[in-house]
Design an enzyme around this catalytic site. Structure first.
Site, PDB file in Angstrom:
ATOM      1  N   SER A 198       0.823  -1.213   0.000  1.00 33.60           N
ATOM      2  CA  SER A 198       0.000   0.000   0.000  1.00 33.60           C
ATOM      3  C   SER A 198       0.856   1.261   0.000  1.00 33.60           C
ATOM      4  CB  SER A 198      -0.862   0.059   1.260  1.00 33.60           C
ATOM      5  OG  SER A 198      -1.542  -1.138   1.450  1.00 33.60           O
TER       6      SER A 198
HETATM    7  N1  SAH Z   1       1.003  -4.777   4.238  1.00 30.62           N
HETATM    8  C1  SAH Z   1       1.427  -5.421   3.027  1.00 30.62           C
HETATM    9  C2  SAH Z   1       0.266  -5.515   2.082  1.00 30.62           C
HETATM   10  C3  SAH Z   1       0.358  -6.612   1.097  1.00 30.62           C
HETATM   11  S1  SAH Z   1      -1.072  -6.837   0.077  1.00 30.62           S
HETATM   12  C4  SAH Z   1       2.592  -4.665   2.423  1.00 30.62           C
HETATM   13  O1  SAH Z   1       2.814  -3.529   2.816  1.00 30.62           O
HETATM   14  O2  SAH Z   1       3.294  -5.190   1.575  1.00 30.62           O
HETATM   15  C5  SAH Z   1      -2.002  -7.995   1.009  1.00 30.62           C
HETATM   16  C6  SAH Z   1      -1.388  -9.349   1.207  1.00 30.62           C
HETATM   17  O3  SAH Z   1      -2.362 -10.181   1.817  1.00 30.62           O
HETATM   18  C7  SAH Z   1      -0.942 -10.082  -0.050  1.00 30.62           C
HETATM   19  O4  SAH Z   1       0.406 -10.397   0.038  1.00 30.62           O
HETATM   20  C8  SAH Z   1      -1.811 -11.356  -0.075  1.00 30.62           C
HETATM   21  O5  SAH Z   1      -1.132 -12.491  -0.566  1.00 30.62           O
HETATM   22  C9  SAH Z   1      -2.142 -11.505   1.397  1.00 30.62           C
HETATM   23  N2  SAH Z   1      -3.320 -12.317   1.690  1.00 30.62           N
HETATM   24  C10 SAH Z   1      -4.498 -12.377   1.066  1.00 30.62           C
HETATM   25  N3  SAH Z   1      -5.339 -13.240   1.687  1.00 30.62           N
HETATM   26  C11 SAH Z   1      -4.647 -13.746   2.743  1.00 30.62           C
HETATM   27  C12 SAH Z   1      -4.970 -14.681   3.779  1.00 30.62           C
HETATM   28  N4  SAH Z   1      -6.160 -15.271   3.878  1.00 30.62           N
HETATM   29  N5  SAH Z   1      -4.007 -14.964   4.699  1.00 30.62           N
HETATM   30  C13 SAH Z   1      -2.789 -14.374   4.641  1.00 30.62           C
HETATM   31  N6  SAH Z   1      -2.444 -13.466   3.691  1.00 30.62           N
HETATM   32  C14 SAH Z   1      -3.366 -13.153   2.747  1.00 30.62           C
END
Ligand code: SAH
Length: 228
Positions: A68
């Site tokens: 983000s």
């Molecule tokens: N805070 C992170 C945001 C990554 S985007 C950053 O700054 O990089 C959100 C992430 O959530 C993705 O990597 C995706 O693979 C993960 N995600 C989606 N569903 C999930 C679940 N059920 N359990 C764990 N991770 C999940």
């Protein structure tokens, strides 16, 4: 956290400007601003993205996921405001950048990611910086991390159709949870608080777009958000 090596000094200026921008957006909390100073965002994005690492923009991190924009992550930190004695659960480790920021403020951070490669990369970046108070797990974060519950704070960084019941269960009394709720196309960032067994919710920001939370208490695996 270790000092950045000499060849990384070129990022100091851009990082300072990003911190000023975050401050101009109303985040005045010194400890939060210091966290942004201590954590080099470029180390959490692919090297081809380093030149854009200090823009206030979401960036692709591979596997169809994005990290983000920093001002939104600053909002997460200021609403959640982890304290040094608290343990925080993060659902969606992604790049590990927010994990590292949380680790500057909280006592211990537990972070779950469903994509093994992303979790591995995050581990490497955190280790390289000497971040010690983070535990990572590969799995479905929509069911939380029961072993270490309850958590004073829970952050979900992927969009969810509803509050995953397991996360609500694993939130400590007096705890707060921040998550994007809505449809696959648009969500509201919602603060959930638990006090004396009672749960209240309030919208912190509307019009957000996050990648989808996939899993048992979220959208089924067939739903693929694609690049956002
Ligand atoms: N805070 C992170 C945001 C990554 S985007 C950053 O700054 O990089 C959100 C992430 O959530 C993705 O990597 C995706 O693979 C993960 N995600 C989606 N569903 C999930 C679940 N059920 N359990 C764990 N991770 C999940």
């Amino acid at each position: 956290m270790r000092e950045a090596p000499q060849d990384e000094r070129r990022f100091v200026g851009p990082r300072r400007r990003l911190i000023e921008l975050i401050r101009d957006r109303g985040i005045q909390d010194l400890e939060i601003l210091q966290a942004f100073d201590r954590v080099p965002r470029h180390r959490f994005v692919p090297e081809g993205m380093w030149h854009r690492a200090y823009e206030d923009a979401p960036l692709p991190i591979g596997w169809g996921q994005t990290t983000s924009q920093p001002s939104l992550q600053a909002l997460y930190l200021s609403v959640l405001r982890p304290r040094a004695h608290e343990q925080i659960l993060e659902v969606g480790t992604g790049s590990g950048y927010l994990t590292a920021l949380l680790a500057c403020l909280a006592g211990r951070v537990y972070s779950v990611e469903r994509i093994r490669e992303l979790s591995k990369r995050a581990r490497k970046a955190l280790d390289a910086l000497g971040v010690m108070n983070v535990a990572l797990l590969v799995g479905d974060g929509s069911i939380g991390w029961r072993k270490y519950a309850p958590f004073h704070g829970i952050v979900v960084t992927a969009a969810s159709p509803a509050i995953p019941p397991a996360l609500l269960e694993q939130l400590a009394d007096g705890g707060r949870m921040l998550l994007p709720l809505g449809t696959l196309e648009a969500q509201e960032l919602v603060l959930v608080q638990k006090e004396g067994g009672e749960v209240t919710t309030q919208t912190v920001q509307s019009g957000c777009t996050f990648v989808p939370l996939l899993g048992r208490f979220a959208w089924p695996d067939e739903v693929r958000g694609g690049e956002r």
